[in-house]
Design an enzyme around this catalytic site. Structure first.
Site, PDB file in Angstrom:
ATOM      1  N   HIS A 112       0.982  -0.962  -0.295  1.00 27.15           N
ATOM      2  CA  HIS A 112      -0.001   0.237   0.024  1.00 27.15           C
ATOM      3  C   HIS A 112       0.713   1.040   0.009  1.00 27.15           C
ATOM      4  O   HIS A 112       0.215   1.945  -0.037  1.00 27.15           O
ATOM      5  CB  HIS A 112      -0.767   0.318   1.158  1.00 27.15           C
ATOM      6  CG  HIS A 112      -1.554  -1.294   1.031  1.00 27.15           C
ATOM      7  ND1 HIS A 112      -3.032  -1.749  -0.141  1.00 27.15           N
ATOM      8  CD2 HIS A 112      -2.141  -1.778   1.917  1.00 27.15           C
ATOM      9  CE1 HIS A 112      -3.463  -2.390   0.189  1.00 27.15           C
ATOM     10  NE2 HIS A 112      -3.257  -2.878   1.218  1.00 27.15           N
ATOM     11  N   ASP A 151      -2.106 -10.120  -2.681  1.00 27.65           N
ATOM     12  CA  ASP A 151      -3.502 -10.059  -1.296  1.00 27.65           C
ATOM     13  C   ASP A 151      -4.398  -9.799  -1.625  1.00 27.65           C
ATOM     14  O   ASP A 151      -5.591  -9.658  -2.741  1.00 27.65           O
ATOM     15  CB  ASP A 151      -2.304  -8.869  -0.941  1.00 27.65           C
ATOM     16  CG  ASP A 151      -2.482  -8.511   0.630  1.00 27.65           C
ATOM     17  OD1 ASP A 151      -2.495  -8.741   1.635  1.00 27.65           O
ATOM     18  OD2 ASP A 151      -3.712  -7.994   0.592  1.00 27.65           O
ATOM     19  N   HIS A 153      -5.938  -7.489  -0.449  1.00 30.29           N
ATOM     20  CA  HIS A 153      -6.340  -6.289  -0.625  1.00 30.29           C
ATOM     21  C   HIS A 153      -5.847  -5.261  -2.069  1.00 30.29           C
ATOM     22  O   HIS A 153      -4.688  -6.280  -2.351  1.00 30.29           O
ATOM     23  CB  HIS A 153      -5.674  -5.737   0.514  1.00 30.29           C
ATOM     24  CG  HIS A 153      -7.029  -5.506   1.854  1.00 30.29           C
ATOM     25  ND1 HIS A 153      -5.500  -6.918   2.306  1.00 30.29           N
ATOM     26  CD2 HIS A 153      -7.647  -4.768   2.187  1.00 30.29           C
ATOM     27  CE1 HIS A 153      -6.479  -6.761   3.930  1.00 30.29           C
ATOM     28  NE2 HIS A 153      -7.547  -6.068   3.218  1.00 30.29           N
ATOM     29  N   ASP A 240      -4.210 -13.289   3.459  1.00 33.44           N
ATOM     30  CA  ASP A 240      -5.615 -12.653   3.588  1.00 33.44           C
ATOM     31  C   ASP A 240      -7.233 -13.062   2.701  1.00 33.44           C
ATOM     32  O   ASP A 240      -8.308 -12.906   2.959  1.00 33.44           O
ATOM     33  CB  ASP A 240      -6.101 -11.104   3.945  1.00 33.44           C
ATOM     34  CG  ASP A 240      -4.869  -9.979   2.792  1.00 33.44           C
ATOM     35  OD1 ASP A 240      -4.640 -10.667   1.892  1.00 33.44           O
ATOM     36  OD2 ASP A 240      -5.235  -9.500   3.234  1.00 33.44           O
TER      37      ASP A 240
END
Lengths: 438, 564
Positions: A112, A151, A153, A240
């Site tokens: 991120h 991931d 996200h 995740d």
């Protein structure tokens, strides 16, 4: 005795003495059970698998990639530099020929973290993969690189860093941004004007299982990779999507991750998120390690796995099938960007960035020189509730001499005229890295 | 104050050495050839020999290092073992099938020691019945994560019951993780159990016959310490590969080592290398390997290379090499091919045996390869010392690159920088100067290096390590190797765990009749992790490792340095 089909280096660094805060998901305990599992399985005794100590990235490695404000030392901790150094070590193992593949099991994550860094967002301060890639480009010469971010996200930081880079293909598979942080990563985001189709976003509906993920890898990711022919394939391996993850809503299993890795066949994997530290990480990490080494991972079955509960619905399958039909054209025949603004020979974007971890709001004006000879240099004017108006100028790898010169001139101009609290120059062509204002 | 005498015996591959030590130093020493097929005879004859120099009745203790179990394993003279293995998620246990009677059972325990799938009693009963049918009397029972929850291994032992003379349960050997290594360690323990116990009985008889019935017997381990015979009878696997450790402990007992140092034991065919950090010998990170089987048997870190005094010279593509072949003794000792010792004789570094034969051999060999004799001899010595130096450097580098898991250790961790070299073995004195030149480090050769192994055996103390694992959410504490498993309070913390680990270890040792000093107990790892669920602290996961570190018996500390 077991022997790995592909030799594998594992840079395992759990940072047992570092946490964002005592009960934060990014805490000391995160890789504890992973270590237990890998030790108990005797993974490091398998012929062809070795455990390796990370490097420590230095400030120069960070400032080859990021504009950091007010300064690198204030937006990073030592653990960030070790995590980035772990990724660098992984790349070094592969590029030196010492290992066929490498897995950097490091924390904290980095995907991120964007080009400009004012603080920490989504648990990330600096981008481990980007620091690794630019280190590789600077020291080993490899240029054409693919990053596949698995991931849950959206890898908005990596996307931002490589948005204008036609030599880095970035593909992100994630839970649909309408249902999860950071709320971006839609198919329409497919790269800057000079790198159209080099960013591919694949948002998946909540509760997508192994079937959906593997379908996307087979039908979208693999054909694009086969066409792009990168020198290195990097997997941003967030864990995740696992059915036990506490902050996401997907249904992937450890064996699903193993199969995903087998299909993707990355040279390097770098751990990203994943916070089901007891129910998922020990098993997912083990499955990835075994898959990367070319060993059987079919026995890695989570204790609480109920196949019926993680099977995705027919509706999801149909939806993913449709996505698989539509998405490849984003790469093979990318649509023009209709929202583009072009002023005085520059493509201009205005961006608002929120740092959830540190509660910072950043506003950016981004200018990309529209050069007919090269991808153009980048000028970034940025301010936030923490940092007054500051400037970052980058002449990336592959820009023409004229652009590099103009980048330098604008940096000097900013020093003479003032108006910026901090200014940073990244000139990859002439390897000049400067900062002023502190 | 008057103490009894200590007898140290090292049964090596070629010789069996013995020394008797009293408070003034070495009171007697002997060396006899090892009778390979009858180690007991070698032990008896060397005891016989020293007892002609000192009164047998005054020997209070016998510390014995023997190749008995190592040889049995290498030569495959081991007993058939029934191995019962419970896997669980992850790598299939049948990938580690060690023997014919290997039974993988279903069931699983997870990394926190929680039972996630019970063992199938019907499978267990069938496996035991199959082993019984084949006449198996020795068993190994191992489950994944048994150090965190020994329940399954205990249950397997219970069901095997009377059918066995020995059942080795994995967690009873060590509390460290590594299922494949634990399987191998438990297997070997059972495979050599009977052989070792028969030997122990025979040694006991011999001692009585030779008038040493009062002597307590300890067995040397690869970690440089000893274990009482009673303990060795239960875990004979700990007696493997103790030879190099005996020599290293010899150096420790003779010289007061305080710095980062290198130990070289240069023999006829090989050189063994060990590293000391701040005066303490380094250990293998996980355990020693027996053949191609890594185990969890703790061991000093040693490497062996094929360079020794009798290593043959060869010339290949203009490069002069030494070893690893050893076609026979040096020409100085009547051999037919020039060796490192012959080169040293030629250069005047040594004066071993028939120097004229060495010179003639070197001259002829040099002529065959169009080299000057001096050049050949010098290049041979340089090659030998160069190989030792390269290996030492590689080893130090490997140690300095060992993984660490905290930022503190990574950034502030200590690096090993050797500042001194100790050499022992036959060619030690001869190679002192060349090694000094190659390393540019201070080099020392202890006076009594020829019997260092037996001195080390005699003077080393009893060692033991334990691992404690506590989980304040499950309110459980385990010290697997001591069989401790008890309930703890929710506020149990790292301090309490450190104290409990050290106390349990000391009281166990004292109960075994081994007087152990608190100052020798060392906590080697202590960590406490907050366990968080749903943003809430639910408990602490605490791990402590502690050991009685290898070293020499306290009351002989005064001897330190006097034999160096």
């Amino acid at each position: 005795m077991l022997k790995a089909a592909h030799s594998l280096g594992i840079v395992f660094f759990p940072a047992f003495d570092w946490a964002l805060s005592p009960t934060h998901p990014e805490r000391e305990e995160r890789l504890l059970y992973t270590q237990d599992q890998l030790e108990e399985e005797g993974v490091f005794d398998i012929e062809g698998i070795a455990e390796v100590k990370p490097l420590v990235a230095d400030v120069a490695d960070v400032e080859r990639v990021h504009f950091t404000f007010p300064e690198t030392e204030l937006v990073t901790t030592r653990s960030h530099l070790v995590a980035a150094g772990g990724a660098m070590r992984a790349a070094q193992l592969v590029l030196s020929g010492a290992r066929d593949k490498a897995f950097a099991l490091v924390r904290p994550p980095g995907h991120h973290a964007m080009k400009s860094v004012h603080g920490t967002r989504g648990f990330c301060a600096i981008n481990n993969e980007a620091i690794m890639i630019e280190h590789v480009r600077e020291t080993h010469g490899a240029r054409r690189i693919a990053v596949v971010d698995t991931d849950c996200h959206h890898g908005d930081g990596t996307q931002d860093i490589y948005w204008h880079d036609p030599d880095v293909l970035f593909i992100s598979l994630h839970q649909d941004g309408r249902t999860l942080y950071p709320g971006t990563g839609f198919p329409a985001e497919c790269g800057g004007p000079k790198a159209r189709g080099r960013t591919i976003n694949i948002p998946l509906p909540p509760q997508t299982g192994d079937e959906g993920f593997l379908m996307v890898i087979e039908r979208v990711v693999r054909p694009i990779l086969d066409d792009f022919k990168p020198e290195l394939v990097i997997n941003s391996a967030g864990q995740d999507n696992h059915f036990t993850d506490p902050i996401t809503d997907m249904n992937v299993t450890a064996r699903g991750y193993g199969r995903l890795n087998e299909l993707l066949n990355p040279d390097i994997a770098v751990l990203e998120g994943g916070y089901s530290i007891q129910g998922a990480l020990p098993y997912v990490n083990l499955a990835i390690v075994l898959a990367m080494a070319g060993l059987d991972y079919s026995g890695v079955v989570e204790p609480d796995l109920e196949p019926a509960r993680v099977r995705q619905s027919n509706r999801t399958t149909e939806y993913v099938k449709r996505l698989c039909g539509e998405l490849p054209r984003l790469y093979f025949n990318p649509p023009p960007d209709t929202s583009l603004t072009r002023e005085n020979g520059y493509f201009v974007r205005r961006k608002e960035i929120f740092y959830d971890t540190d509660n910072i709001r950043e506003t950016q004006m981004e200018f990309l020189r529209d050069c007919e000879h090269c991808p153009g240099f980048l000028r970034l004017e940025t301010r936030s509730n923490r940092v007054p108006l500051s400037l970052g100028i980058e002449a990336p790898v592959g820009v023409c001499g004229a652009c590099a010169e103009e980048a330098r001139r604008q940096f000097e101009d900013a020093q003479l005229k003032g108006g910026f609290r901090y200014a940073q120059l990244i000139d990859r062509v002439n390897k000049i890295y400067q900062r002023i204002g502190f | 104050m008057q103490w009894g005498m200590l007898l140290g015996i090292d049964v090596g591959g070629t010789h069996t050495d013995a020394v008797v030590i009293d408070e003034s130093g070495i009171a007697a020493s002997c060396k006899v050839p090892t009778e390979h097929g009858n180690l007991l005879a070698s032990v008896e004859s060397v005891i016989d020999c020293v007892c002609r120099q000192v009164p047998a009745a005054e020997i209070e203790r016998l510390n014995l290092s023997t190749t008995l179990t190592t040889n049995a394993i290498v030569e495959g003279k081991t007993e058939e073992v029934g191995v019962l293995a419970v896997g669980g998620p992850g790598i299939d246990p049948t990938d580690f099938m060690l023997c014919r009677h290997f039974h993988a059972l279903s069931g699983a325990i997870d990394h926190r020691g929680q039972l996630i799938r019970p063992m199938k009693e019907s499978e267990l009963a069938a496996a035991v019945a199959a082993c019984r049918k084949d006449g198996i009397r020795a068993y190994a029972a191992v489950s994944k994560f048994s150090p965190r929850n020994p329940g399954m291994e205990n249950r397997m032992a219970e069901v095997i019951g009377e059918a066995a003379d020995v059942v080795t349960r994995g967690h009873a050997l060590t509390g460290r993780l590594n299922f494949p290594r634990r399987l191998a360690t438990a297997y070997f323990n059972s495979a050599i159990w009977r052989l070792f116990n028969d030997f122990a009985d025979a040694v006991g008889k011999s001692l009585r016959r030779l008038g040493l019935s009062a002597a307590r017997v300890n067995i040397l381990k690869a970690d440089g310490g000893t274990m009482p015979l009673s303990m060795a009878r239960e875990m004979p696997v700990e007696s493997i590969l103790s030879g190099p450790a005996a020599s290293i402990m010899g150096i420790i007992s003779m010289c007061d080592i305080v710095h980062d140092s290198i130990i070289l034991d240069i023999g006829g065919t090989t050189t063994d290398i060990a590293i000391f950090a701040k005066g303490a010998p380094l250990m293998e990170p996980d355990g020693i390997a027996i053949g191609s089987h890594p185990t969890l048997v703790r061991s000093l870190l040693t490497r062996s290379i094929g360079v020794g005094g009798d290593s043959a010279l060869s010339v290949l593509a203009e490069e002069v090499r030494v070893g690893p072949q050893r076609p026979g003794p040096a020409m100085a000792a009547g051999g037919g091919h020039p060796t490192l010792i012959d080169a040293c004789n030629h250069l005047g570094l040594a004066g071993h045996g028939d120097i004229a034969r060495s010179r003639a051999g070197i001259e002829r060999f040099a002529a065959d390869h169009s080299l000057k004799p001096e050049e050949l001899a010098q290049r041979a010595v340089d090659a030998a010392v160069g190989r030792i130096r390269d290996e030492v450097r590689a080893m130090v580098k490997e140690v300095n690159e060992r993984p660490v898991y905290t930022i503190h250790e990574l950034l502030e961790g200590r690096r090993i920088v050797p500042s001194k070299i100790y050499i022992m073995g036959g060619p030690a004195e001869v190679l002192k100067m060349p090694i000094f030149k190659a390393f540019s480090l201070s080099v020392s050769v202890p006076q009594s290096y020829a019997v260092a192994n037996a001195v080390g055996a005699a003077l080393t103390r009893t060692t033991r390590s334990v691992e404690l694992f506590a989980d304040t959410e499950q309110l459980r504490l385990h010290i697997p190797t001591l069989g401790v498993s008890r309930v703890i309070e929710p506020d149990y913390d790292l301090e309490a765990a450190r104290r409990d680990a050290a106390r349990s270890l000391l009281s166990f040792m004292r109960a075994e009749g081994v007087p152990s000093r608190e100052e020798n107990v060392e906590i080697t790892q202590a960590s406490s992790f907050n366990m968080v669920e749903g943003g809430r602290l639910v408990g602490r996961n605490i791990r402590v490792k502690c050991q009685i570190r290898p070293g020499i018996l306290h009351r002989y500390k005064e001897l330190l340095g006097r034999l160096c």
